[in-house]
Design a protein around this motif. Structure first.
Motif, PDB file in Angstrom:
ATOM      1  N   GLN A 211     -36.091 -46.765 -13.178  1.00 10.04           N
ATOM      2  CA  GLN A 211     -36.355 -48.187 -13.376  1.00 10.04           C
ATOM      3  C   GLN A 211     -37.014 -48.790 -12.139  1.00 10.04           C
ATOM      4  O   GLN A 211     -37.890 -49.652 -12.245  1.00 10.04           O
ATOM      5  CB  GLN A 211     -35.054 -48.918 -13.706  1.00 10.04           C
ATOM      6  N   GLU A 248     -39.957 -42.722 -18.592  1.00 13.39           N
ATOM      7  CA  GLU A 248     -39.864 -44.181 -18.633  1.00 13.39           C
ATOM      8  C   GLU A 248     -41.273 -44.756 -18.705  1.00 13.39           C
ATOM      9  O   GLU A 248     -42.225 -44.182 -18.148  1.00 13.39           O
ATOM     10  CB  GLU A 248     -39.142 -44.702 -17.387  1.00 13.39           C
ATOM     11  N   ARG A 495     -34.821 -51.454 -21.377  1.00 14.98           N
ATOM     12  CA  ARG A 495     -33.994 -51.809 -20.220  1.00 14.98           C
ATOM     13  C   ARG A 495     -33.887 -53.322 -20.042  1.00 14.98           C
ATOM     14  O   ARG A 495     -34.784 -54.084 -20.420  1.00 14.98           O
ATOM     15  CB  ARG A 495     -34.570 -51.191 -18.941  1.00 14.98           C
ATOM     16  N   GLY A 536     -37.311 -46.309 -22.017  1.00 20.07           N
ATOM     17  CA  GLY A 536     -37.474 -44.865 -21.917  1.00 20.07           C
ATOM     18  C   GLY A 536     -36.359 -44.113 -22.610  1.00 20.07           C
ATOM     19  O   GLY A 536     -35.533 -44.691 -23.314  1.00 20.07           O
TER      20      GLY A 536
END
Length: 591
Positions: A211, A248, A495, A536
């Motif tokens: 992230q 991701e 996310r 992701g």
């Protein structure tokens, strides 16, 4: 001067002229050296034969001068010089690629001696107890079937890397030593010598780092990531460590991730699946968590099984069968003529998994019922049951009643058992699906506290408004799994990249903002500098290979696995360390 190795060129003949797979009828009459391990020795009275094995294959070596065999034992590493000869046609061996030729030995050099009796015969090592195989794993890996699994694994990982590169993903390695997380499985912790009383953790997944890469402006990241979790072993889970295809994407939705997952997994499984196997074509079926628990009794549905669970709770609340009143009632129907013995065995299975009983009805030709609970269903309701469950003559319908959670779980297990016992499971197929819309939170039955169900970094559906206005147990998350043949291959999520939403989400789970800063400070800080939306997932490499190789145990596709109690029987890990090492790490072992 830069040198390039040409694999077509012959290698140095100090030990060998060619590998076994390079030997062919074109070499007949040529002097040659071959090197490998002695797999078998056969004495034919004045002439002896050795099956010589290397990583690539087997060549038969004939010893007309049996003195050359003096001191030779199975599994010794030897180099043999001689001449390649045509075998007599009646002695051809079609089981090996070199079955029409043999090496006539003129000279033998022992390269690696065998000093002890072998713990097992290498060609049959897969039949040996697992603890012995793992203790002598370097011998077990000489077995061609075991070795082939590891070579196959290498090919799959190479393909995955190339596929991700072709799709525009950048491979980046993330740290192995990181901070411990309060969520998820138990961490493996590593003491710091320099910082007294503080510890690193081995990453359960590269979650925060990937992230942070998105926050750093990398658009598409991936790696074949090592992950470490202090979990108990299962047939599809190796204790300690495992590998996943972690990826991701920035500016991505759930659907964008689905498309990448489908592309990668479909192409990989189509390329490496055994001959004759079918693979689900994209787009994969998408099943909500709620639907999965209802129809399959599991959030890991095996779509090869055609049976579907039916909810008949409301029907039985109006029925006169009092044991089902106030309970969730699930049903499964099969079209089969089941014997009394079948029912007895299925009841025994039901009791073995914790059920008190298993009611059922058989449907007669005239659509009347026969079975233990027939008399408890009013005549005017029997047609309603037939319509609701889609019953026809010759069907048998089973009933599972309990709390909602237990009824779902038991119905799923009965579904699996019926599918197996009645041979209903589709063969030679890899059936994929997505499971999504997982609950964001769950209630801990012991503490009565609300906690994260899945991944704490997931975006709640409805965002901040949902967190502020809805019952936390009703909030769904943008979380999803890929399931293949009843095995979870991957988990993932859109996310949570918004600080306000993150603070509120963790607050509901019992973490104040200061705790969030302390435990996840890097993300908390990075998301204050223009983080992009990102999403992701991470398909498990070990499980993919286990499925593709049709192995029932994941340890069969790992070069040096731990056993089921997280021990490495070969190296002795975990082991004790010296008092000096403990002092350097500022650790004292308690009794």
């Amino acid at each position: 001067m830069q040198m390039h190795y040409n694999k077509e060129e012959e290698m140095s003949d100090l030990y060998r002229s060619k590998t076994m797979n390079q030997v062919s009828e074109n070499d007949i009459g040529k002097e040659m050296k071959l090197a490998g391990w002695v797999e078998n020795i056969r004495d034919h009275g004045g002439v002896s034969f050795v099956d010589l094995r290397d990583m690539y294959g087997v060549v038969q070596v004939v010893f007309r001068d049996t003195q050359l065999l003096k001191g030779i034992r199975k599994e010794q590493c030897i180099s043999v010089a001689g001449v390649i000869m045509q075998r007599d046609e009646e002695t051809y061996n079609p089981k090996i690629a070199t079955g029409t030729v043999e090496l006539e030995a003129h000279e033998v050099n022992i390269l690696g001696k065998v000093y002890r009796d072998l713990p097992f015969e290498v060609p049959t090592s897969k039949e040996i107890r697992e603890d012995v195989r793992l203790k002598y794993r370097y011998l077990d890996l000489r077995n061609q079937k075991v070795k082939d699994n590891i070579l196959f694994r290498s090919n799959v990982i190479t393909y995955l890397r190339q596929k991700m590169n072709d799709m525009g993903f950048v491979e980046i390695q993330t740290p192995i030593l990181c901070a411990s997380s309060p969520e998820g499985a138990r961490d493996y912790i590593v003491p710091s010598r320099v910082h007294k009383g503080k510890f690193y953790a081995l990453p359960q997944a590269p979650q925060q780092f990937k992230q942070l890469l998105m926050a750093s402006g990398f658009d598409k990241y991936f790696q074949i990531a090592p992950c470490f979790r202090d979990e108990d072993a299962r047939a599809d889970r190796s204790p300690g460590e495992f590998y996943q295809l972690d990826f991701e994407m920035s500016f991505a939705t759930q659907e964008d991730v689905f498309a990448v997952g489908e592309e990668v997994l479909t192409s990989t499984f189509e390329k490496f699946a055994p001959e004759g196997y079918e693979v689900t074509k994209a787009p994969f079926p998408i099943i909500s968590y709620k639907q999965a628990m209802l129809e399959f009794g599991s959030d890991k549905p095996d779509l090869r099984n055609p049976l579907r669970i039916i909810d008949v709770t409301e029907f039985f609340q109006r029925c006169t069968f009092k044991p089902f009143h106030g309970k969730t009632v699930r049903a499964l129907k099969v079209h089969a003529n089941l014997s009394k013995g079948f029912h007895e065995k299925l009841l025994k299975f039901a009791q073995s998994i914790g059920m008190k009983g298993l009611g059922y009805l058989e449907v007669n030709e005239d659509m009347s019922y026969k079975g233990p609970i027939d008399k408890f269903i009013p005549d005017d309701m029997k047609a309603e049951l037939a319509q609701q469950a889609g019953l026809v003559s010759g069907d048998v319908i089973f009933f599972i009643a309990d709390t909602e959670e237990a009824a779902s779980k038991y119905a799923g297990q009965i579904r699996n058992e019926l599918g197996a016992r009645l041979d209903l499971i589709e063969k030679n197929a890899y059936r994929f699906c997505y499971v999504n819309d997982f609950p964001m939170y769950e209630l801990d039955e012991e503490t009565k506290q609300i906690g994260f169900t899945h991944n704490p970094f997931s975006m709640p559906q409805g965002g901040l408004e949902a967190l502020n206005t809805k019952n936390p147990l009703d909030i769904l998350a943008y979380q999803y799994d890929i399931v293949c043949n009843g095995i979870e291959l991957s988990s993932g999520a859109v996310r949570n990249h918004d600080i306000d939403i993150m603070v509120k989400a963790f607050e509901i789970a019992g973490y104040d903002e200061e705790t969030l800063k302390a435990k996840f400070g890097a993300l908390y800080n990075a998301f204050q500098f223009g983080a992009p939306p990102h999403a992701g997932m991470a398909p498990g490499v070990d499980r993919m290979i286990m499925l593709l190789r049709n192995e029932e145990n994941i340890r069969e596709v790992i070069a040096f696995p731990m056993n089921s109690t997280a021990q490495d029987l070969m190296t002795g890990a975990p082991n004790e360390v010296s008092e000096k090492q403990l002092r350097e790490a500022h650790i004292k072992v308690r009794d």
